[in-house]
Scaffold this motif. Structure first.
Motif, PDB file in Angstrom:
ATOM      1  N   SER A  10      71.515  -8.586   2.860  1.00 47.85           N
ATOM      2  CA  SER A  10      72.111  -7.397   3.461  1.00 47.85           C
ATOM      3  C   SER A  10      71.997  -6.157   2.593  1.00 47.85           C
ATOM      4  O   SER A  10      72.463  -5.089   2.972  1.00 47.85           O
ATOM      5  CB  SER A  10      73.595  -7.656   3.767  1.00 47.85           C
ATOM      6  N   LEU A  11      71.363  -6.269   1.432  1.00 44.34           N
ATOM      7  CA  LEU A  11      71.359  -5.147   0.499  1.00 44.34           C
ATOM      8  C   LEU A  11      69.985  -4.973  -0.137  1.00 44.34           C
ATOM      9  O   LEU A  11      69.372  -5.940  -0.589  1.00 44.34           O
ATOM     10  CB  LEU A  11      72.409  -5.375  -0.587  1.00 44.34           C
ATOM     11  N   GLU A  12      69.522  -3.730  -0.168  1.00 42.81           N
ATOM     12  CA  GLU A  12      68.298  -3.374  -0.869  1.00 42.81           C
ATOM     13  C   GLU A  12      68.589  -2.219  -1.814  1.00 42.81           C
ATOM     14  O   GLU A  12      69.378  -1.332  -1.473  1.00 42.81           O
ATOM     15  CB  GLU A  12      67.209  -2.945   0.122  1.00 42.81           C
ATOM     16  N   PRO A  13      67.962  -2.194  -2.988  1.00 41.83           N
ATOM     17  CA  PRO A  13      68.205  -1.088  -3.919  1.00 41.83           C
ATOM     18  C   PRO A  13      67.453   0.169  -3.492  1.00 41.83           C
ATOM     19  O   PRO A  13      66.456   0.087  -2.769  1.00 41.83           O
ATOM     20  CB  PRO A  13      67.675  -1.632  -5.244  1.00 41.83           C
ATOM     21  N   VAL A  14      67.965   1.311  -3.944  1.00 42.97           N
ATOM     22  CA  VAL A  14      67.295   2.582  -3.668  1.00 42.97           C
ATOM     23  C   VAL A  14      66.947   3.254  -4.993  1.00 42.97           C
ATOM     24  O   VAL A  14      67.657   3.091  -5.992  1.00 42.97           O
ATOM     25  CB  VAL A  14      68.184   3.512  -2.821  1.00 42.97           C
ATOM     26  N   PRO A  15      65.844   4.011  -5.030  1.00 43.63           N
ATOM     27  CA  PRO A  15      65.444   4.668  -6.283  1.00 43.63           C
ATOM     28  C   PRO A  15      66.502   5.642  -6.787  1.00 43.63           C
ATOM     29  O   PRO A  15      67.241   6.242  -6.003  1.00 43.63           O
ATOM     30  CB  PRO A  15      64.158   5.411  -5.889  1.00 43.63           C
ATOM     31  N   GLN A  16      66.557   5.800  -8.098  1.00 44.27           N
ATOM     32  CA  GLN A  16      67.475   6.769  -8.687  1.00 44.27           C
ATOM     33  C   GLN A  16      67.001   8.196  -8.404  1.00 44.27           C
ATOM     34  O   GLN A  16      65.801   8.435  -8.279  1.00 44.27           O
ATOM     35  CB  GLN A  16      67.565   6.559 -10.203  1.00 44.27           C
ATOM     36  N   PRO A  17      67.923   9.149  -8.327  1.00 44.77           N
ATOM     37  CA  PRO A  17      67.527  10.551  -8.179  1.00 44.77           C
ATOM     38  C   PRO A  17      66.701  11.021  -9.370  1.00 44.77           C
ATOM     39  O   PRO A  17      66.863  10.511 -10.489  1.00 44.77           O
ATOM     40  CB  PRO A  17      68.863  11.306  -8.120  1.00 44.77           C
ATOM     41  N   ALA A  18      65.837  11.975  -9.137  1.00 44.36           N
ATOM     42  CA  ALA A  18      65.025  12.525 -10.221  1.00 44.36           C
ATOM     43  C   ALA A  18      65.801  13.539 -11.049  1.00 44.36           C
ATOM     44  O   ALA A  18      65.402  13.877 -12.164  1.00 44.36           O
ATOM     45  CB  ALA A  18      63.765  13.178  -9.648  1.00 44.36           C
ATOM     46  N   GLU A  19      66.934  14.032 -10.506  1.00 48.40           N
ATOM     47  CA  GLU A  19      67.746  15.008 -11.217  1.00 48.40           C
ATOM     48  C   GLU A  19      68.971  14.337 -11.832  1.00 48.40           C
ATOM     49  O   GLU A  19      69.380  13.282 -11.414  1.00 48.40           O
ATOM     50  CB  GLU A  19      68.213  16.115 -10.261  1.00 48.40           C
ATOM     51  N   GLY A  20      69.546  15.013 -12.824  1.00 49.17           N
ATOM     52  CA  GLY A  20      70.793  14.536 -13.428  1.00 49.17           C
ATOM     53  C   GLY A  20      70.612  13.483 -14.492  1.00 49.17           C
ATOM     54  O   GLY A  20      71.567  12.782 -14.847  1.00 49.17           O
ATOM     55  N   ILE A  21      69.411  13.353 -15.037  1.00 53.93           N
ATOM     56  CA  ILE A  21      69.162  12.341 -16.066  1.00 53.93           C
ATOM     57  C   ILE A  21      69.733  12.793 -17.407  1.00 53.93           C
ATOM     58  O   ILE A  21      69.545  13.932 -17.819  1.00 53.93           O
ATOM     59  CB  ILE A  21      67.641  12.086 -16.214  1.00 53.93           C
ATOM     60  N   SER A  22      70.459  11.902 -18.060  1.00 53.33           N
ATOM     61  CA  SER A  22      70.922  12.143 -19.427  1.00 53.33           C
ATOM     62  C   SER A  22      70.826  10.837 -20.200  1.00 53.33           C
ATOM     63  O   SER A  22      70.834   9.756 -19.614  1.00 53.33           O
ATOM     64  CB  SER A  22      72.352  12.693 -19.448  1.00 53.33           C
ATOM     65  N   LEU A  23      70.717  10.950 -21.515  1.00 57.16           N
ATOM     66  CA  LEU A  23      70.477   9.780 -22.353  1.00 57.16           C
ATOM     67  C   LEU A  23      71.689   9.478 -23.233  1.00 57.16           C
ATOM     68  O   LEU A  23      72.405  10.388 -23.656  1.00 57.16           O
ATOM     69  CB  LEU A  23      69.238   9.987 -23.220  1.00 57.16           C
ATOM     70  N   ALA A  24      71.896   8.187 -23.494  1.00 57.91           N
ATOM     71  CA  ALA A  24      73.049   7.732 -24.286  1.00 57.91           C
ATOM     72  C   ALA A  24      72.579   6.747 -25.346  1.00 57.91           C
ATOM     73  O   ALA A  24      72.803   5.539 -25.233  1.00 57.91           O
ATOM     74  CB  ALA A  24      74.084   7.079 -23.376  1.00 57.91           C
ATOM     75  N   PRO A  25      71.923   7.242 -26.394  1.00 52.14           N
ATOM     76  CA  PRO A  25      71.471   6.329 -27.454  1.00 52.14           C
ATOM     77  C   PRO A  25      72.645   5.709 -28.197  1.00 52.14           C
ATOM     78  O   PRO A  25      73.779   6.199 -28.131  1.00 52.14           O
ATOM     79  CB  PRO A  25      70.658   7.242 -28.374  1.00 52.14           C
TER      80      PRO A  25
END
Length: 333
Positions: A211-226
């Protein structure tokens, strides 16, 4: 607080729902630290079959440097689930053993090592990662710490299909969590570990019944957390008081905020920001009826607990009675 029903806000739900008698998934669970334990326990209590647990090798810890099993390994031991601890998931012996298990899916929560391409496609439903942020925000090893340090008011957890990129895979579902004014990273992660466990179970249920399929992440709003290193947790007293406050809370309990005092390291618990500087320069210490105050770039903070080198954590006023700061003396100098 939002619950696992938010899962459909990210993934595409198909018609139908999981019902009694439908086949459960055969799982390998991968995880290592304490925040991964609620997810493992939720899966063990549910309908799916956790046939093995993958975790990091035992590590030496404490003054005696004794080997200690990871929190996930201990939970698996208590439940009687076989534990796999290869030195690396790239290890050929592990890859062979993993393939022989014939699992349908591999849920992973803070395992602590990169899953190699040779392992990603072994389960028919791949590896499903529970990540403690609202992707694409805060991709990386320390999402909760960075969300707090950045002053985010809302964060959450999400489930996504693991791929070779850093937390770039398509998303199944999300839960959101409000950041409370005095949250430390430990407080926030503890809540997300519980709500995220429910999300992970709901995600696997949706995968199992189709009943569930994943969807791609948005191209905007990316931030990194090293990963936050010890050097990153040193307090910069030139910053405004509210920024010092959230940075200290963001590295509590690990790696732990610190400064220096008379050439030695002084560890800090959470501080309280105050709106006025009282004329204190950045790092300048003042001891009085209001407690132990330290000046910042704008405003000042009241110290809570401190830990001098080689000693136990104690209230800041108790420390100050022994340290006896001179007029104008500074921490971090």
């Amino acid at each position: 607080m939002a619950g696992p029903r938010q899962l459909a806000a990210a993934g595409r739900a198909r018609p139908g729902a999981r019902g009694e008698g439908e086949p459960a998934l055969k799982l390998l669970f991968a995880g290592t630290p304490a925040p991964a334990v609620p997810a493992l326990q939720a899966l063990l209590a549910g309908d799916h079959d956790v046939v093995a647990v993958l975790t990091r090798p035992d590590a030496r810890a404490g003054r005696g440097r004794r080997e200690v099993r990871s929190p996930v390994a201990q939970a698996a031991d208590a439940a009687g689930v076989p534990v796999l601890q290869p030195p690396s998931p790239r290890d050929p012996a592990f890859l062979e053993e993993f393939a022989a298990l014939g699992v349908d899916c591999a849920p992973v929560v803070a395992y602590g090592a990169l899953v190699p391409p040779a392992a990603l496609d072994v389960p028919v439903h791949g590896w499903v990662n529970l990540h403690f942020s609202l992707l694409p925000a805060w991709r990386g090893a320390a999402p909760v710490q960075h969300a707090l340090m950045a002053g985010d008011e809302v964060t959450g957890a999400c489930t996504f299909r693991l791929e070779q990129g850093l937390d770039t895979g398509p998303v199944y579902g999300v839960v959101t969590e409000e950041v409370r004014p005095r949250d430390t990273a430990g407080d926030l992660l503890e809540r997300l570990a519980v709500s995220g466990a429910g999300l992970l179970v709901a995600t696997l249920d949706g995968i199992a019944d189709g009943s569930l399929e994943p969807v791609p992440q948005p191209a905007e709003g990316i931030s990194l957390a090293p990963k936050v290193e010890t050097a990153d947790a040193r307090v910069d007293w030139a910053l405004p008081a509210h920024v010092v406050d959230r940075r200290v809370r963001g590295v509590t309990p690990a790696p732990g905020a610190w400064t220096t005092w008379r050439g030695e390291r002084l560890r800090l618990g959470p501080v309280e920001p105050l709106p006025t500087s009282l004329g204190l320069a950045p790092g300048e210490v003042s001891v009085g009826a209001s407690g132990v105050l330290v000046g910042t770039g704008r405003g000042c903070v009241r110290l809570g607990q401190v830990q001098p080198a080689g000693k136990k954590l104690l209230p800041a006023p108790d420390w100050a009675r022994g340290a006896r700061p001179a007029d104008g003396e500074r921490v971090g100098a």
